[in-house]
Design a protein around this motif. Structure first.
Motif, PDB file in Angstrom:
ATOM      1  N   ASP A  26      32.642 -12.087  72.035  1.00 50.57           N
ATOM      2  CA  ASP A  26      33.646 -12.357  71.015  1.00 50.57           C
ATOM      3  C   ASP A  26      33.031 -12.179  69.629  1.00 50.57           C
ATOM      4  OD1 ASP A  26      35.754 -13.213  69.480  1.00 50.57           O
ATOM      5  OD2 ASP A  26      35.663 -15.306  70.120  1.00 50.57           O
ATOM      6  N   THR A  27      33.611 -11.299  68.834  1.00 48.02           N
ATOM      7  CA  THR A  27      33.041 -10.993  67.519  1.00 48.02           C
ATOM      8  C   THR A  27      33.909 -11.491  66.360  1.00 48.02           C
ATOM      9  OG1 THR A  27      34.128  -8.819  67.517  1.00 48.02           O
ATOM     10  CG2 THR A  27      31.884  -8.937  68.413  1.00 48.02           C
ATOM     11  N   GLU A  28      34.891 -12.333  66.662  1.00 45.85           N
ATOM     12  CA  GLU A  28      35.810 -12.769  65.613  1.00 45.85           C
ATOM     13  C   GLU A  28      35.089 -13.410  64.433  1.00 45.85           C
ATOM     14  OE1 GLU A  28      39.771 -15.610  65.025  1.00 45.85           O
ATOM     15  OE2 GLU A  28      38.913 -15.325  67.030  1.00 45.85           O
ATOM     16  N   ALA A  29      34.065 -14.220  64.711  1.00 46.38           N
ATOM     17  CA  ALA A  29      33.358 -14.939  63.643  1.00 46.38           C
ATOM     18  C   ALA A  29      32.069 -14.235  63.207  1.00 46.38           C
ATOM     19  CB  ALA A  29      33.045 -16.357  64.101  1.00 46.38           C
ATOM     20  N   VAL A  30      31.794 -13.055  63.750  1.00 49.04           N
ATOM     21  CA  VAL A  30      30.570 -12.343  63.398  1.00 49.04           C
ATOM     22  C   VAL A  30      30.692 -11.731  62.006  1.00 49.04           C
ATOM     23  CG1 VAL A  30      29.074 -10.393  63.991  1.00 49.04           C
ATOM     24  CG2 VAL A  30      29.951 -11.884  65.800  1.00 49.04           C
ATOM     25  N   LEU A  31      29.682 -11.953  61.169  1.00 49.91           N
ATOM     26  CA  LEU A  31      29.700 -11.479  59.782  1.00 49.91           C
ATOM     27  C   LEU A  31      28.905 -10.176  59.657  1.00 49.91           C
ATOM     28  CD1 LEU A  31      28.898 -14.907  58.098  1.00 49.91           C
ATOM     29  CD2 LEU A  31      31.149 -13.844  58.311  1.00 49.91           C
ATOM     30  N   VAL A  32      29.414  -9.252  58.849  1.00 53.63           N
ATOM     31  CA  VAL A  32      28.703  -8.008  58.569  1.00 53.63           C
ATOM     32  C   VAL A  32      28.075  -8.103  57.184  1.00 53.63           C
ATOM     33  CG1 VAL A  32      28.894  -5.510  58.257  1.00 53.63           C
ATOM     34  CG2 VAL A  32      30.246  -6.655  60.027  1.00 53.63           C
ATOM     35  N   MET A  33      26.762  -8.033  57.132  1.00 53.78           N
ATOM     36  CA  MET A  33      26.037  -7.990  55.868  1.00 53.78           C
ATOM     37  C   MET A  33      25.054  -6.825  55.933  1.00 53.78           C
ATOM     38  SD  MET A  33      25.253 -11.892  54.744  1.00 53.78           S
ATOM     39  CE  MET A  33      26.362 -13.244  55.128  1.00 53.78           C
ATOM     40  N   PRO A  34      25.180  -5.842  55.060  1.00 48.54           N
ATOM     41  CA  PRO A  34      24.343  -4.642  55.157  1.00 48.54           C
ATOM     42  C   PRO A  34      22.854  -4.942  55.040  1.00 48.54           C
ATOM     43  CG  PRO A  34      26.164  -4.305  53.622  1.00 48.54           C
ATOM     44  CD  PRO A  34      26.141  -5.771  53.954  1.00 48.54           C
ATOM     45  N   HIS A  35      22.071  -4.044  55.607  1.00 48.85           N
ATOM     46  CA  HIS A  35      20.607  -4.072  55.404  1.00 48.85           C
ATOM     47  C   HIS A  35      20.360  -3.825  53.921  1.00 48.85           C
ATOM     48  CE1 HIS A  35      16.406  -3.130  55.582  1.00 48.85           C
ATOM     49  NE2 HIS A  35      16.363  -3.203  56.899  1.00 48.85           N
ATOM     50  N   GLY A  36      19.710  -4.753  53.247  1.00 49.46           N
ATOM     51  CA  GLY A  36      19.532  -4.632  51.812  1.00 49.46           C
ATOM     52  C   GLY A  36      18.427  -3.656  51.416  1.00 49.46           C
ATOM     53  N   SER A  37      18.409  -3.337  50.140  1.00 49.94           N
ATOM     54  CA  SER A  37      17.351  -2.499  49.571  1.00 49.94           C
ATOM     55  C   SER A  37      16.978  -3.034  48.200  1.00 49.94           C
ATOM     56  CB  SER A  37      17.821  -1.046  49.439  1.00 49.94           C
ATOM     57  OG  SER A  37      16.812  -0.262  48.805  1.00 49.94           O
ATOM     58  N   SER A  38      15.702  -2.972  47.891  1.00 52.31           N
ATOM     59  CA  SER A  38      15.229  -3.412  46.574  1.00 52.31           C
ATOM     60  C   SER A  38      15.236  -2.268  45.568  1.00 52.31           C
ATOM     61  CB  SER A  38      13.806  -3.988  46.686  1.00 52.31           C
ATOM     62  OG  SER A  38      12.916  -3.009  47.191  1.00 52.31           O
ATOM     63  N   TRP A  39      15.643  -1.087  46.000  1.00 58.80           N
ATOM     64  CA  TRP A  39      15.610   0.094  45.146  1.00 58.80           C
ATOM     65  C   TRP A  39      16.917   0.296  44.394  1.00 58.80           C
ATOM     66  CZ3 TRP A  39      13.141   4.083  49.048  1.00 58.80           C
ATOM     67  CH2 TRP A  39      11.832   3.653  49.334  1.00 58.80           C
ATOM     68  N   ALA A  40      16.850   1.099  43.344  1.00 57.08           N
ATOM     69  CA  ALA A  40      18.027   1.443  42.540  1.00 57.08           C
ATOM     70  C   ALA A  40      18.065   2.961  42.371  1.00 57.08           C
ATOM     71  CB  ALA A  40      17.952   0.762  41.172  1.00 57.08           C
ATOM     72  N   PRO A  41      19.240   3.523  42.109  1.00 57.98           N
ATOM     73  CA  PRO A  41      19.335   4.980  41.975  1.00 57.98           C
ATOM     74  C   PRO A  41      18.472   5.515  40.847  1.00 57.98           C
ATOM     75  CG  PRO A  41      21.517   4.008  42.196  1.00 57.98           C
ATOM     76  CD  PRO A  41      20.553   2.874  41.990  1.00 57.98           C
ATOM     77  N   ALA A  42      17.727   6.559  41.140  1.00 57.93           N
ATOM     78  CA  ALA A  42      16.942   7.245  40.113  1.00 57.93           C
ATOM     79  C   ALA A  42      17.833   8.264  39.411  1.00 57.93           C
ATOM     80  CB  ALA A  42      15.748   7.933  40.756  1.00 57.93           C
ATOM     81  N   ASP A  43      17.263   8.944  38.422  1.00 50.53           N
ATOM     82  CA  ASP A  43      18.024   9.991  37.736  1.00 50.53           C
ATOM     83  C   ASP A  43      18.456  11.059  38.733  1.00 50.53           C
ATOM     84  OD1 ASP A  43      17.581   8.674  35.369  1.00 50.53           O
ATOM     85  OD2 ASP A  43      15.854   9.924  34.802  1.00 50.53           O
TER      86      ASP A  43
END
Length: 370
Positions: free
Chosen positions: A154-171
């Protein structure tokens, strides 16, 4: 005496694996939210000790006594975050994790990093037990949630939180494009031989350069030495592209790796695994604003659906065609680059840390009512 209000159970630096890196970034992010955190670090016998002061305990999941000690210590904390991946909790598919959570009444937030689409009976049992016992369950992607559902959980209460990243877009990249990059721990299953084959098929002038960054996985190194890496070197030579492929095995800090990634034009993720529901490499590539060509696995389909790259089959010819199109078609490349950059905020650790912080607040409020 308990020094922190959260304990995280996970591999941790200096262990070099994706879960250790994920946990270190999550701990840092939660501390920026004002949380205090202790780490119960999973180790193998003889593994190097961790100098990080947050590591309150190191325990070997293959030792019943060690797991018992960890369970007793866990009971002193008001809440725990348990990082789960098959392969890090000892033998028998990691049955130690069941013992750990069953012997403590501490509420546990379970973060599931691997969910097999075709699990063994033991894997299915462990997944079901973790979800049943958890105060909250977090998965890193919608495809992971779907995989849980396919396991009749049962996945009704399962939360989706993406794999994070410490990086930011470069030029955004300017000028001629021709720098390809793959990174991560090397070993069978990474599919790097497929990418080398694809690079040999490119007919661009001048030809692209392919940088492979990463050390041999410690487990692979112990069992097989550098056999896999050596096979890749021989393959590049046999295909006549040894001068267009480089292997960089030196240890890289996050800052070093970021500089290499933003200096590339395209990230290639050629994994064999078609069940992968989370990839830190994929998240980091998009957070840095770099388009991706990836083999067909669930997390790639999900994150690249918006146009930040191309998902291909396991045929090197198909991969070569996708690489060449992105490198030579200005419009296609620019669209992919813009789409990658649009993912960055959603993937930032500041955003992910905020969401975990809110989850812990909701959990505390719910427990106070009970």
């Amino acid at each position: 005496m308990v020094q922190s209000d959260i304990v995280m159970i996970s591999t941790f630096a200096p262990t070099r694996c994706g879960i250790a890196r994920f946990s270190e970034h999550l701990a840092d992010s939660l501390e920026r939210q004002g949380r205090s955190i202790d780490i119960f670090r999973l180790v193998e016998t003889g593994e190097e000790a961790c100098p990080d002061g947050r590591v309150a305990m190191e325990f070997d999941p293959s030792s019943r006594f060690s797991v018992q000690m960890a369970a007793e210590a866990l009971a002193r904390y008001p809440v725990a975050i348990l990082q789960h991946e098959f392969g890090i909790y000892g033998p028998h598919e990691g049955r130690a994790v069941e013992m750990l959570i069953e012997q403590s009444e501490t509420p546990v937030v379970v973060v599931l990093h691997t969910i097999p689409l075709r699990p063994t009976a033991a894997q299915a049992s462990i997944l079901a037990r973790l979800v049943e016992s958890a105060a909250a369950v977090v998965v890193p992607s919608h495809s992971a949630r779907a995989a849980l559902s396919s396991n009749r959980i049962d996945t009704e209460a399962v939360l989706v939180m993406p794999h994070g990243s410490s990086w930011a877009p470069a030029d955004m990249r300017q000028g001629r494009r021709g720098n390809l990059m793959t990174w991560g721990l090397l070993g069978p299953g990474k599919g790097v031989e497929r990418a080398i084959d694809a690079v040999s098929r490119l007919r661009m002038d001048p030809p692209p350069f392919y940088r492979i960054v990463g050390q041999t996985h410690p487990n692979v190194l112990r069992s097989y030495g550098h056999a896999y890496r050596d096979s890749l070197v021989r393959l590049a030579s046999a295909l006549g592209i040894e001068g267009r492929v480089s292997f960089d095995e030196g240890y890289k800090t996050d800052a070093d790796l970021y500089r290499l990634v933003v200096g590339s034009d395209l990230v290639v993720i050629p994994y064999d695994n078609d069940e992968q529901i989370s990839s830190g490499v994929l998240s980091d590539a998009l957070a840095a604003g770099r388009p991706v060509v990836a083999t067909d696995f669930p997390h790639a389909r999900e994150l690249l659906a918006g146009g930040a790259g191309v998902v291909v089959g396991h045929d090197p010819g198909e991969m070569a065609e996708a690489i060449e199109r992105l490198l030579t078609d200005d419009i296609a490349y620019r669209r992919a680059e813009v789409a990658a950059r649009q993912q960055a905020r959603r993937l930032s650790w500041s955003e992910i840390g905020r969401r975990y912080d809110e989850l812990l607040d909701r959990l505390a409020a719910a427990l106070a009512v009970v």
